[in-house]
Enzyme design. Sequence first.
Site, PDB file in Angstrom:
ATOM      1  N   LYS A  51     -11.299 -27.783   9.306  1.00  0.00           N
ATOM      2  CA  LYS A  51     -11.040 -28.596   8.115  1.00  0.00           C
ATOM      3  C   LYS A  51     -10.533 -29.975   8.510  1.00  0.00           C
ATOM      4  O   LYS A  51     -10.938 -30.994   7.946  1.00  0.00           O
ATOM      5  CB  LYS A  51     -10.030 -27.873   7.205  1.00  0.00           C
ATOM      6  CG  LYS A  51     -10.654 -26.671   6.520  1.00  0.00           C
ATOM      7  CD  LYS A  51      -9.645 -25.728   5.881  1.00  0.00           C
ATOM      8  CE  LYS A  51     -10.393 -24.478   5.393  1.00  0.00           C
ATOM      9  NZ  LYS A  51      -9.526 -23.437   4.878  1.00  0.00           N
ATOM     10  N   GLN A  95      -3.502 -22.366   3.809  1.00  0.00           N
ATOM     11  CA  GLN A  95      -4.466 -21.486   4.479  1.00  0.00           C
ATOM     12  C   GLN A  95      -4.077 -20.021   4.273  1.00  0.00           C
ATOM     13  O   GLN A  95      -2.940 -19.634   4.538  1.00  0.00           O
ATOM     14  CB  GLN A  95      -4.501 -21.843   5.980  1.00  0.00           C
ATOM     15  CG  GLN A  95      -5.533 -21.078   6.773  1.00  0.00           C
ATOM     16  CD  GLN A  95      -6.974 -21.376   6.350  1.00  0.00           C
ATOM     17  OE1 GLN A  95      -7.338 -22.519   6.117  1.00  0.00           O
ATOM     18  NE2 GLN A  95      -7.775 -20.334   6.216  1.00  0.00           N
ATOM     19  N   ASP A 118      -8.758 -26.032  -3.400  1.00  0.00           N
ATOM     20  CA  ASP A 118      -9.490 -24.776  -3.239  1.00  0.00           C
ATOM     21  C   ASP A 118     -10.036 -24.265  -4.576  1.00  0.00           C
ATOM     22  O   ASP A 118     -10.934 -23.436  -4.602  1.00  0.00           O
ATOM     23  CB  ASP A 118      -8.543 -23.694  -2.676  1.00  0.00           C
ATOM     24  CG  ASP A 118      -8.710 -23.502  -1.174  1.00  0.00           C
ATOM     25  OD1 ASP A 118      -9.800 -23.837  -0.657  1.00  0.00           O
ATOM     26  OD2 ASP A 118      -7.763 -23.024  -0.529  1.00  0.00           O
TER      27      ASP A 118
END
Length: 299
Positions: A51, A95, A118
């Site tokens: 990422k 995460q 997200d």
Amino acid sequence: MIISGKDIAAQLRSDMQQQVDAMREMYGRAPSLVVIQVGDDPASTIYVRNKMRAAEFCHIQSRQILLPSSITESDLCKQIEELNRDNNVDGILVQLPLPEHIDEEHILRAIRAEKDVDGFHPDNAAYLWLHQPLVKKHVASIYNPVPDYGCTIPCTPKGILSLLASTGVELDGKRAVMVGRSDIVGKPMAKLLMDRQCTVTLAHSHTSDLPAVCREADILIVAVGKPKLISADCIKPGAIVIDVGINRLPDGTLSGDVDFEACKDIAAHITPVPGGVGPMTVTMLMQNTIDCFRRRMAK
Ligand code: NDP
């Protein structure tokens, strides 16, 4: 025909570089993303590194915060709250998975919905399910795979719509089967396909005669986590097959949920693993960061 998510992702990332450069020119700073990693799980470390690299490539400002696995839920929330208040932060990602003593749902709710890149915050999920954008007016392309829902769409389903757009196949009226009903892939994917006028079946571990259900699919998407679950007898000739699964085999190689070799000559279009959905998920995270920035600047 093989759908190369790797190539499409590269094309999109170059385009994002230009978008970001233009934004920096216009607003005096680039969109910014903060990724929080709790603990040192090796798989999470690889995902976070990918990422960070993608953000760097797209000229998105990015920062990683590494916290010890012993951190308390309340200290993690305080860290998130600080980022929520920071006007120079547009996207926050925690995460997953988190250590067992931390309630993931609580943490995902702690991120302000407008910074939730997200698309896992309940407000974003609810918005997706309750909102019906003007899909008829939307011309889907790899660059613009979903109409504007006014909220963040989860990265993997959004990336899959971009892959579907790359085939040039019209989705309206097609039979779509989504195998797997997780909150991050299966459920949002089903809603997005429904909005594109597909007739959608959501299959799961209790579905009886899965091969027969899959054989009805013009579009078959599989997100289960079981290597080669989908064999040749599950594929309708000419179908589009999208394999989301990432499974590490005992010999260290990666396999999808679809038996690629057995299915590739039956399907009209199919994604490989690796190099299919994976690169698109990370790319859509970048697009979501840009979109969060754009929405915040427009306020
Ligand atoms: P989850 O474990 O959350 O969900 C798995 C789903 O598969 C569940 O709905 C489960 O059904 C269903 N399932 C399990 N066994 C069967 C079966 N035998 N037949 C039919 N359905 C079954 O998984 P995720 O959605 O998080 O991830 C799925 C896979 O995709 C994993 O390999 C993951 O690593 C990968 N992934 C890849 C991404 C990428 O970018 N390429 C992004 C996200 C995930 P039930 O609900 O009944 O339990």
